[in-house]
Design a protein around this motif. Structure first.
Motif, PDB file in Angstrom:
ATOM      1  N   GLU A 141      35.169  52.231  53.241  1.00 45.80           N
ATOM      2  CA  GLU A 141      36.112  53.095  53.954  1.00 45.80           C
ATOM      3  C   GLU A 141      37.539  52.647  53.638  1.00 45.80           C
ATOM      4  N   PRO A 142      38.474  53.574  53.580  1.00 45.86           N
ATOM      5  CA  PRO A 142      39.862  53.206  53.314  1.00 45.86           C
ATOM      6  C   PRO A 142      40.405  52.153  54.287  1.00 45.86           C
ATOM      7  N   GLN A 143      39.998  52.235  55.549  1.00 42.10           N
ATOM      8  CA  GLN A 143      40.483  51.284  56.547  1.00 42.10           C
ATOM      9  C   GLN A 143      40.056  49.857  56.210  1.00 42.10           C
ATOM     10  N   ALA A 144      38.865  49.684  55.652  1.00 42.19           N
ATOM     11  CA  ALA A 144      38.384  48.347  55.287  1.00 42.19           C
ATOM     12  C   ALA A 144      39.233  47.767  54.151  1.00 42.19           C
ATOM     13  N   VAL A 145      39.618  48.616  53.215  1.00 38.98           N
ATOM     14  CA  VAL A 145      40.473  48.172  52.111  1.00 38.98           C
ATOM     15  C   VAL A 145      41.850  47.787  52.646  1.00 38.98           C
ATOM     16  N   GLN A 146      42.394  48.618  53.534  1.00 35.43           N
ATOM     17  CA  GLN A 146      43.706  48.340  54.115  1.00 35.43           C
ATOM     18  C   GLN A 146      43.678  47.041  54.913  1.00 35.43           C
ATOM     19  N   GLN A 147      42.603  46.766  55.622  1.00 32.77           N
ATOM     20  CA  GLN A 147      42.495  45.515  56.384  1.00 32.77           C
ATOM     21  C   GLN A 147      42.593  44.307  55.456  1.00 32.77           C
ATOM     22  N   ARG A 148      41.954  44.402  54.302  1.00 38.24           N
ATOM     23  CA  ARG A 148      42.013  43.291  53.347  1.00 38.24           C
ATOM     24  C   ARG A 148      43.423  43.130  52.789  1.00 38.24           C
ATOM     25  N   LEU A 149      44.102  44.247  52.549  1.00 28.47           N
ATOM     26  CA  LEU A 149      45.493  44.175  52.087  1.00 28.47           C
ATOM     27  C   LEU A 149      46.384  43.558  53.159  1.00 28.47           C
ATOM     28  N   THR A 150      46.210  44.010  54.390  1.00 25.69           N
ATOM     29  CA  THR A 150      47.015  43.511  55.503  1.00 25.69           C
ATOM     30  C   THR A 150      46.766  42.024  55.733  1.00 25.69           C
ATOM     31  N   ALA A 151      45.538  41.582  55.500  1.00 23.35           N
ATOM     32  CA  ALA A 151      45.200  40.165  55.685  1.00 23.35           C
ATOM     33  C   ALA A 151      45.778  39.296  54.572  1.00 23.35           C
ATOM     34  N   GLY A 152      46.386  39.927  53.573  1.00 22.04           N
ATOM     35  CA  GLY A 152      47.008  39.173  52.489  1.00 22.04           C
ATOM     36  C   GLY A 152      46.048  38.737  51.404  1.00 22.04           C
ATOM     37  N   GLU A 153      44.859  39.321  51.388  1.00 23.60           N
ATOM     38  CA  GLU A 153      43.894  38.978  50.345  1.00 23.60           C
ATOM     39  C   GLU A 153      44.413  39.452  48.991  1.00 23.60           C
ATOM     40  N   ASP A 154      44.043  38.736  47.966  1.00 22.19           N
ATOM     41  CA  ASP A 154      44.437  39.074  46.604  1.00 22.19           C
ATOM     42  C   ASP A 154      43.444  40.108  46.065  1.00 22.19           C
ATOM     43  N   VAL A 155      43.762  41.378  46.238  1.00 22.74           N
ATOM     44  CA  VAL A 155      42.904  42.477  45.800  1.00 22.74           C
ATOM     45  C   VAL A 155      43.715  43.436  44.936  1.00 22.74           C
ATOM     46  N   VAL A 156      43.009  44.270  44.201  1.00 25.64           N
ATOM     47  CA  VAL A 156      43.662  45.258  43.339  1.00 25.64           C
ATOM     48  C   VAL A 156      43.084  46.634  43.639  1.00 25.64           C
ATOM     49  N   ILE A 157      43.962  47.615  43.748  1.00 30.13           N
ATOM     50  CA  ILE A 157      43.530  49.008  43.845  1.00 30.13           C
ATOM     51  C   ILE A 157      43.863  49.656  42.515  1.00 30.13           C
ATOM     52  N   VAL A 158      42.827  50.146  41.840  1.00 28.99           N
ATOM     53  CA  VAL A 158      43.014  50.859  40.580  1.00 28.99           C
ATOM     54  C   VAL A 158      42.862  52.346  40.882  1.00 28.99           C
ATOM     55  N   ASP A 159      43.940  53.080  40.722  1.00 28.93           N
ATOM     56  CA  ASP A 159      43.963  54.521  40.976  1.00 28.93           C
ATOM     57  C   ASP A 159      43.781  55.226  39.641  1.00 28.93           C
ATOM     58  N   VAL A 160      42.690  55.975  39.502  1.00 24.45           N
ATOM     59  CA  VAL A 160      42.346  56.577  38.208  1.00 24.45           C
ATOM     60  C   VAL A 160      42.788  58.037  38.085  1.00 24.45           C
ATOM     61  N   ARG A 161      43.685  58.467  38.962  1.00 24.11           N
ATOM     62  CA  ARG A 161      44.220  59.827  38.852  1.00 24.11           C
ATOM     63  C   ARG A 161      45.269  59.881  37.756  1.00 24.11           C
TER      64      ARG A 161
END
Length: 145
Positions: free
Chosen positions: A38-58
């Motif tokens: 879910e988008p909210q789960a991804v946002q939580q990881r971003l907010t927590a400062g985790e080192d993650v990457v979002i690859v937007d393929v549009r």
């Protein structure tokens, strides 16, 4: 039973509806072979400062268009992804050790991109369920430039 509706017609309609549902919801998940978050789960990881990457393929126009994109997302259009992965171009190989969340507009293109990433050795890949449309509907932060 109402006139004009025979059991065979009802079964055919039911089968068509199930086939449509499978094509829209089940097959993309099977093709990707990765979890859908879910988008909210991804946002939580971003907010927590985790080192993650979002690859937007549009496409680039979609990426900066009215729907915008998730903050910090990297734009790699689906049509360019295979070539960039094969050539080792664009620093994508440097992301292999990070959690990578793949996003498009509605999660129709993302499963294909996730599959390409997995084939190239990315081990921590997930698709953002519902794509940027779901992200925006959830009221999560959006950038447009």
């Amino acid at each position: 039973m109402p006139e004009g509706f025979d059991p065979q017609t009802i079964w055919m309609v039911a089968i068509l509806l199930m086939a449509f549902a499978a094509m829209k919801y089940v097959i993309p998940r099977l093709v990707a072979g990765v979890p859908f978050l879910e988008p909210q789960a991804v946002q939580q990881r971003l907010t927590a400062g985790e080192d993650v990457v979002i690859v937007d393929v549009r496409s680039p126009d979609e990426f900066i268009g009215p729907l915008g994109h998730a903050p910090g997302a990297v734009n790699v259009p689906l049509g360019d992804l295979a070539g960039r992965l094969a050539a080792g171009a664009g620093g994508l190989d440097d992301l292999k050790g990070l959690p990578v969340f793949v996003m498009c507009k509605t999660a129709n293109r993302s499963p294909h991109a996730a599959r390409l990433l997995k084939k190239r050795g990315f081990t921590n890949v997930a698709v953002v369920k519902g794509g940027m449309g779901a992200w925006k509907r959830a009221g999560l932060p959006v950038e447009t430039s």
